[in-house]
Design a protein around this motif. Structure first.
Motif, short mmCIF file in Angstrom:
data_model
loop_
_atom_site.label_atom_id
_atom_site.label_comp_id
_atom_site.label_asym_id
_atom_site.label_seq_id
_atom_site.Cartn_x
_atom_site.Cartn_y
_atom_site.Cartn_z
N THR A 143 4.79 110.76 -51.52
CA THR A 143 5.05 112.19 -51.68
C THR A 143 4.60 112.67 -53.06
OG1 THR A 143 6.99 111.95 -50.25
CG2 THR A 143 6.82 113.98 -51.49
N ASN B 161 -0.22 112.86 -56.24
CA ASN B 161 -0.56 113.52 -54.99
C ASN B 161 -0.80 115.00 -55.27
OD1 ASN B 161 -0.50 114.81 -52.45
ND2 ASN B 161 0.89 113.30 -51.60
N GLN C 105 -0.84 117.44 -53.44
CA GLN C 105 0.02 118.33 -52.66
C GLN C 105 1.24 118.80 -53.44
OE1 GLN C 105 1.08 116.21 -49.11
NE2 GLN C 105 -0.64 117.02 -47.94
N ILE D 87 8.79 116.96 -49.31
CA ILE D 87 8.00 117.00 -48.08
C ILE D 87 8.41 118.15 -47.16
CG2 ILE D 87 9.45 115.35 -46.83
CD1 ILE D 87 5.61 115.65 -46.72
N LEU E 87 -5.41 115.96 -49.58
CA LEU E 87 -5.34 114.50 -49.50
C LEU E 87 -6.72 113.89 -49.29
CD1 LEU E 87 -2.13 114.05 -47.32
CD2 LEU E 87 -2.36 113.61 -49.77
N ILE F 280 3.76 112.91 -44.87
CA ILE F 280 2.46 112.91 -45.54
C ILE F 280 1.35 112.55 -44.55
CG2 ILE F 280 1.05 111.77 -47.31
CD1 ILE F 280 3.02 113.73 -48.46
#
Length: 442
Positions: A49, A72, A74, A81, A102, A135
């Protein structure tokens, strides 16, 4: 950022196979074409994450070549998440952005490996990916909506990648490369904990064993010799240094250890012995335990001295400040994990003192001081000899799955033995969570 990573450290505590390694993946869509590659390589990827880790393995030489670690991307969509899944659910465009972040991060790492390690992406004939269920669903753009429905959390959620051809093209790897995504166990109990259980050989041993994979979505597995009880604890990214005012991941310059001297001074150590840049999760655990021990912090996590609003540390030229909010973040994270452990023990009808082995995994687990972890109630109060710091078992297992011939049957056996527990449906969760908020032994 993509940083070099120590392959050896990532595999600390992992089990090695005695039956040798496959020289090539055996489920490629064109093995004859791949057989012509002179020095074929595989890449194992752990999508967390908060962070992403890579290992590059040579099928020709049977050895690890290099590794990478990075954040990451994101994180720009949310630190947890659930926020990212909710964001993706708003529109196909937002879901596509989450997945592309990603894909681009993996491509960036492979480019960096090619540039600095001289490994031509065309040599990559196999990529194996593990990660938590959310993910993986965002990467594949498959079944991410199911994770927003609590009724799906106890079911197997196997996200399927339908766009691997575009991935191969974006990454510049061999056009016939095999891309394998390891299945999740269920809901928010992902392929990462499955890979960790596999790597450590937990269900092959008769002893009572507990695996705690600390992370933003901490996952916990308890083996009692017959069943593997598993759950996840969403405590936030505190263990990975995020959400902390002066926090950072366990990378170069992170304060990862702290000790109290006879002169009542705190002496800190950093990753790589570099100049301090911030504090990672294990360093903060040490400092909180020291503050409890020297009378700075109460059991409830409050500063004892009137008017005190922070605890300041000096390391070289860097001055770091730990606030009450930082301590609260760690308390909530550890309370979620503690509640998860209690719930698994209840399900297995086991007392904590019957545990014979406790595996501590994740980047956080590479540096954890066992005594300090026990003192503040992060881990069970057992003899030190029962604990093993294992590093990134998800990445270790991912690599072993990629190179070992017996992985599929072994993974299926773990899945068959797994009993999933959803903590949100456990009536004792709130009581266990509140009890584990205190900075005391479990």
């Amino acid at each position: 950022s993509i940083l070099p990573a120590s392959a050896a450290e990532s595999h600390k505590g992992s089990r090695r196979y005695e039956n040798g390694f496959h020289t090539l993946p055996n489920n490629s869509d064109c093995p004859e074409a791949i057989a012509s590659v002179k020095s074929p390589c595989g890449v194992a990827i752990d999508l967390g994450t908060t962070s992403i880790s890579f290992i590059v393995y040579s099928f020709k030489d049977g050895r690890r070549l290099t590794g990478r670690f990075g954040m990451n991307p994101q994180l720009e969509l949310g630190s947890d998440i659930f926020t990212r899944l909710s964001n993706a659910n708003e529109s196909p465009e937002k879901a596509g952005k989450a997945g592309n972040l990603l894909v681009n991060a993996i491509g960036s790492a492979l480019y960096d490996i090619a540039k600095y390690d001289g490994i031509d992406p065309e040599r990559i004939v196999s990529i194996t990916i593990v990660g938590n269920t959310g993910i993986i669903s965002l990467l594949t753009q498959d079944k991410y909506r199911m994770l927003l429905d609590p009724e799906s959390w106890m079911k197997p959620i196997r996200s399927v990648a339908h766009n691997v051809s575009s991935w191969k093209q974006a990454w510049g790897i061999h056009k016939h490369a095999d891309i394998h995504i390891v299945p999740s166990i269920a809901g928010f109990v992902g392929a990462d904990i499955l890979a960790g259980v596999y790597s450590l050989g937990i269900i092959e041993c008769p002893r009572n064993s507990l695996l705690i994979d600390f992370g933003t979505n901490s996952e916990i597995a308890l083996w009692n010799g017959e069943n593997l009880f598993v759950t996840s604890a969403s405590g936030g990214p505190a263990f990975e240094g995020a959400g902390i005012g002066c926090g950072m991941p366990a990378e170069l310059g992170a304060i990862c250890k702290a000790v109290l001297t006879p002169k009542n001074e705190i002496v800190c150590s950093t990753v790589g012995d570099a100049d301090a840049k911030g504090i990672c999760g294990s360093g903060l655990i040490d400092i909180i335990a020291i503050m409890r021990n020297n009378g700075t912090l109460s059991e409830s996590g409050n500063f004892i001295h009137e008017g005190m609003v922070s605890y300041d540390l000096q390391h070289g030229a860097k001055r770091l400040r730990i606030t009450k909010r930082d301590i609260d973040v760690i308390q909530r994270a550890k309370a979620a994990v503690g509640a998860g452990i209690r719930i698994l023990l209840d399900a297995a009808r086991m007392q904590v003192n019957r545990l014979e082995k406790v595996y501590i995994a994740g980047a956080f687990g590479s540096f954890l001081n066992i005594e300090n972890g026990k003192a503040i109630g992060l881990i069970p109060p057992l003899e030190n000899g029962k604990f093993e710091l294992c590093g990134n078992t998800a990445l270790a297992g991912c690599e072993e799955i990629m190179i070992s011939g017996g992985a599929e049957s072994a993974l299926n056996r773990i899945l068959e033995k797994s009993k999933i527990l959803n903590m949100s449906g456990c009536e004792d969760f709130e009581d266990y969570f509140l009890d584990n908020l205190y900075l005391k032994q479990m």
